[in-house]
Scaffold this motif. Structure first.
Motif, PDB file in Angstrom:
ATOM      1  N   THR A  58       0.821  -1.214   0.000  1.00 28.99           N
ATOM      2  CA  THR A  58       0.000   0.000   0.000  1.00 28.99           C
ATOM      3  C   THR A  58       0.855   1.264   0.000  1.00 28.99           C
ATOM      4  N   GLN A  59       2.134   1.161  -0.326  1.00 30.69           N
ATOM      5  CA  GLN A  59       2.947   2.375  -0.377  1.00 30.69           C
ATOM      6  C   GLN A  59       2.389   3.304  -1.453  1.00 30.69           C
ATOM      7  N   GLY A  60       2.108   4.540  -1.062  1.00 27.75           N
ATOM      8  CA  GLY A  60       1.534   5.507  -1.974  1.00 27.75           C
ATOM      9  C   GLY A  60       0.020   5.506  -2.009  1.00 27.75           C
ATOM     10  N   THR A  61      -0.610   4.485  -1.420  1.00 22.12           N
ATOM     11  CA  THR A  61      -2.077   4.438  -1.387  1.00 22.12           C
ATOM     12  C   THR A  61      -2.636   4.481   0.028  1.00 22.12           C
ATOM     13  N   PHE A  62      -1.914   3.922   1.008  1.00 25.47           N
ATOM     14  CA  PHE A  62      -2.355   3.961   2.395  1.00 25.47           C
ATOM     15  C   PHE A  62      -1.163   3.773   3.319  1.00 25.47           C
ATOM     16  N   SER A  63      -1.044   4.646   4.283  1.00 22.15           N
ATOM     17  CA  SER A  63      -0.070   4.485   5.361  1.00 22.15           C
ATOM     18  C   SER A  63      -0.649   5.128   6.604  1.00 22.15           C
ATOM     19  N   GLN A  64      -0.087   4.784   7.763  1.00 26.48           N
ATOM     20  CA  GLN A  64      -0.664   5.261   9.018  1.00 26.48           C
ATOM     21  C   GLN A  64       0.393   5.249  10.109  1.00 26.48           C
ATOM     22  N   LYS A  65       0.384   6.281  10.939  1.00 28.49           N
ATOM     23  CA  LYS A  65       1.236   6.306  12.114  1.00 28.49           C
ATOM     24  C   LYS A  65       0.407   5.875  13.311  1.00 28.49           C
ATOM     25  N   TYR A  66       0.870   4.856  13.990  1.00 29.81           N
ATOM     26  CA  TYR A  66       0.187   4.226  15.114  1.00 29.81           C
ATOM     27  C   TYR A  66      -1.058   3.461  14.623  1.00 29.81           C
ATOM     28  N   GLY A  67      -1.617   2.652  15.505  1.00 31.50           N
ATOM     29  CA  GLY A  67      -2.809   1.886  15.173  1.00 31.50           C
ATOM     30  C   GLY A  67      -2.545   0.396  15.100  1.00 31.50           C
ATOM     31  N   TYR A  68      -3.568  -0.320  14.661  1.00 28.95           N
ATOM     32  CA  TYR A  68      -3.565  -1.777  14.629  1.00 28.95           C
ATOM     33  C   TYR A  68      -3.672  -2.247  13.186  1.00 28.95           C
ATOM     34  N   PHE A  69      -2.810  -3.215  12.795  1.00 29.30           N
ATOM     35  CA  PHE A  69      -2.763  -3.749  11.438  1.00 29.30           C
ATOM     36  C   PHE A  69      -2.938  -5.264  11.534  1.00 29.30           C
ATOM     37  N   GLU A  70      -3.836  -5.819  10.733  1.00 32.15           N
ATOM     38  CA  GLU A  70      -4.207  -7.227  10.927  1.00 32.15           C
ATOM     39  C   GLU A  70      -4.435  -7.937   9.601  1.00 32.15           C
ATOM     40  N   ILE A  71      -4.027  -9.204   9.556  1.00 35.74           N
ATOM     41  CA  ILE A  71      -4.303 -10.087   8.432  1.00 35.74           C
ATOM     42  C   ILE A  71      -4.972 -11.345   8.959  1.00 35.74           C
ATOM     43  N   ARG A  72      -5.941 -11.841   8.228  1.00 41.33           N
ATOM     44  CA  ARG A  72      -6.555 -13.146   8.529  1.00 41.33           C
ATOM     45  C   ARG A  72      -6.179 -14.079   7.391  1.00 41.33           C
ATOM     46  N   SER A  73      -5.421 -15.133   7.707  1.00 40.44           N
ATOM     47  CA  SER A  73      -4.847 -15.941   6.642  1.00 40.44           C
ATOM     48  C   SER A  73      -4.547 -17.354   7.099  1.00 40.44           C
ATOM     49  N   LYS A  74      -4.231 -18.186   6.121  1.00 39.30           N
ATOM     50  CA  LYS A  74      -3.603 -19.477   6.338  1.00 39.30           C
ATOM     51  C   LYS A  74      -2.143 -19.346   5.913  1.00 39.30           C
ATOM     52  N   ILE A  75      -1.260 -20.088   6.573  1.00 41.40           N
ATOM     53  CA  ILE A  75       0.176 -19.948   6.333  1.00 41.40           C
ATOM     54  C   ILE A  75       0.677 -21.188   5.583  1.00 41.40           C
ATOM     55  N   THR A 109      -3.927 -24.926   7.791  1.00 44.46           N
ATOM     56  CA  THR A 109      -5.237 -25.458   7.390  1.00 44.46           C
ATOM     57  C   THR A 109      -6.411 -24.632   7.889  1.00 44.46           C
ATOM     58  N   ALA A 110      -6.179 -23.719   8.819  1.00 42.88           N
ATOM     59  CA  ALA A 110      -7.262 -22.912   9.387  1.00 42.88           C
ATOM     60  C   ALA A 110      -6.871 -21.439   9.374  1.00 42.88           C
ATOM     61  N   PHE A 111      -7.860 -20.586   9.176  1.00 43.27           N
ATOM     62  CA  PHE A 111      -7.609 -19.148   9.203  1.00 43.27           C
ATOM     63  C   PHE A 111      -7.450 -18.672  10.643  1.00 43.27           C
ATOM     64  N   HIS A 112      -6.462 -17.805  10.838  1.00 45.32           N
ATOM     65  CA  HIS A 112      -6.255 -17.133  12.118  1.00 45.32           C
ATOM     66  C   HIS A 112      -5.939 -15.672  11.850  1.00 45.32           C
ATOM     67  N   ASP A 113      -6.173 -14.839  12.876  1.00 46.62           N
ATOM     68  CA  ASP A 113      -5.862 -13.420  12.793  1.00 46.62           C
ATOM     69  C   ASP A 113      -4.481 -13.162  13.385  1.00 46.62           C
ATOM     70  N   ARG A 119       4.877   1.524  22.891  1.00 50.82           N
ATOM     71  CA  ARG A 119       5.157   0.101  22.744  1.00 50.82           C
ATOM     72  C   ARG A 119       4.512  -0.456  21.488  1.00 50.82           C
ATOM     73  N   ILE A 120       5.037  -1.595  21.061  1.00 47.29           N
ATOM     74  CA  ILE A 120       4.492  -2.364  19.940  1.00 47.29           C
ATOM     75  C   ILE A 120       4.044  -3.699  20.509  1.00 47.29           C
ATOM     76  N   ILE A 121       2.782  -4.067  20.252  1.00 43.30           N
ATOM     77  CA  ILE A 121       2.201  -5.287  20.811  1.00 43.30           C
ATOM     78  C   ILE A 121       1.745  -6.187  19.667  1.00 43.30           C
ATOM     79  N   TYR A 122       2.150  -7.450  19.702  1.00 39.68           N
ATOM     80  CA  TYR A 122       1.765  -8.419  18.682  1.00 39.68           C
ATOM     81  C   TYR A 122       0.595  -9.274  19.195  1.00 39.68           C
ATOM     82  N   PHE A 123      -0.294  -9.655  18.263  1.00 42.34           N
ATOM     83  CA  PHE A 123      -1.501 -10.391  18.612  1.00 42.34           C
ATOM     84  C   PHE A 123      -1.671 -11.609  17.709  1.00 42.34           C
ATOM     85  N   ILE A 124      -2.194 -12.675  18.272  1.00 46.35           N
ATOM     86  CA  ILE A 124      -2.689 -13.816  17.501  1.00 46.35           C
ATOM     87  C   ILE A 124      -4.124 -14.055  17.941  1.00 46.35           C
TER      88      ILE A 124
END
Length: 325
Positions: free
Chosen positions: A165-182, A247-251, A260-265
């Motif tokens: 999203t470089q050039g289309t969306f960026s943000q300072k601070y906040g929460y960024f999330e993907i829901r995916s299978k790996i 095999t399963a989607f997770h956030d 601080r920077i906090i990671y979530f599953i």
């Protein structure tokens, strides 16, 4: 921060997710349980969240793509690395040297990121599309390069895809999330990460990286640079065990606060770090499926045992801003 902070890697079994939100959705508003103890912790894994040292933080959604249509349809995503004002725009789409923005050679990657308009060494677009939409799920598909296109695509072993999203969306601070299978397999390296919008490196926030040779093993890491007097790049992160990740989607998400920077599953905090120096500019999102790595353990180089075709399935990607900001 100490002058030298070694990479911290340790495995952790995940506890049940905090049930304050339905993790299958990306609601317009979100409440996340966050750590509130004094921000003196340099880097730690959170095995059990102390209710006395946590609170709920209210956020509102600022970006959302649930991939009901092709990711390039509305120009919200760019299918190559961006950055560098001196780089001629035409070089993104083909010609000698155009692969520079379509792989990271320093990492030893063996794929080239393509899209339908990319022409490689050809004089016309090759029409290669690594992005597939099926039932509201985006698949970034890595495939072995057809022999007849090897030379045209700079002799890369695979074609694959990247979205930024470089050039289309960026943000300072906040929460960024993907829901995916790996996805897994020798040489398979899926990732969701953030870079500074000014084009500098580091800082870098790796929200999710998969170690293709280690099914169920995912990594969340912060990278930063020490002061000019030392200049070294430091990193701190943790491996987490998610046995059904393929095999399963997770956030998988990260919350970037002032301190601080906090990671979530699955919206449960699993690690945090005091914000290092250099995290001053807005950051943009990147999601990609690389093939082959020399600097990232547990991926390896592609070989005869690597899958001919592998998919990184993504249900949605969202970003939120903190209400107070």
């Amino acid at each position: 921060m100490p002058r030298v902070l070694a990479m911290i890697w340790c495995a952790a079994a995940l506890a049940p997710a905090v049930a304050q939100e339905d993790i299958k959705t990306a609601p317009p508003r979100l409440a996340l349980q966050v750590t509130t103890d004094p921000a003196t912790v340099e880097c730690r894994q959170i095995e059990k969240l102390d209710p006395m040292s946590s609170s709920f933080l209210s956020l509102h959604r600022t970006f959302h793509d649930d991939f009901d249509e092709h990711p390039l349809a509305r120009r919200r995503w760019v299918p190559h690395y961006s950055g560098g004002a001196a780089w001629p725009a035409a070089r993104y789409w083909g010609g000698d040297g155009s692969d520079f923005k379509r792989k990271d050679a320093w990492n030893g990657e063996q794929q080239i990121y393509v899209d339908p308009l990319y022409r490689g060494r050809s004089t016309a677009p090759l029409g290669l599309d690594p992005f597939k939409i099926r039932d509201g799920v985006l698949s970034i598909v890595a495939s072995r390069t057809p022999p007849e296109l090897k030379q045209v695509l700079f002799n890369n072993e695979y074609t694959s895809g990247i979205l930024t999203t470089q050039g289309t969306f960026s943000q300072k601070y906040g929460y960024f999330e993907i829901r995916s299978k790996i996805p897994v397999g020798t040489g398979v390296w899926p990732a969701f990460w953030l870079l500074a919008d000014d084009g500098g490196w580091p800082p870098e926030i790796d929200v999710l990286e998969g170690r293709g040779q280690r099914p169920g093993d995912l990594v969340m890491t912060t990278h930063w640079r020490q002061p000019p007097t030392t200049g070294g790049v430091e990193s701190c992160g943790f491996d987490f065990a998610q046995p059904d990740a393929a095999t399963a989607f997770h956030d998988y998400g990260v919350l970037w606060l002032k301190d601080r920077i906090i990671y979530f599953i699955d919206r449960r905090p699993v690690s945090d770090i005091s914000v290092p120096m250099g995290f001053d500019d807005p950051m943009y999102m990147i999601v990609n499926l690389a093939m082959g790595a020399k600097n990232f353990q547990g991926v390896g180089f592609v070989d005869g045992q690597s899958p001919d075709r592998v998919e990184f399935q993504i249900d949605r990607i969202s970003a939120y801003q903190i209400d107070a900001y």
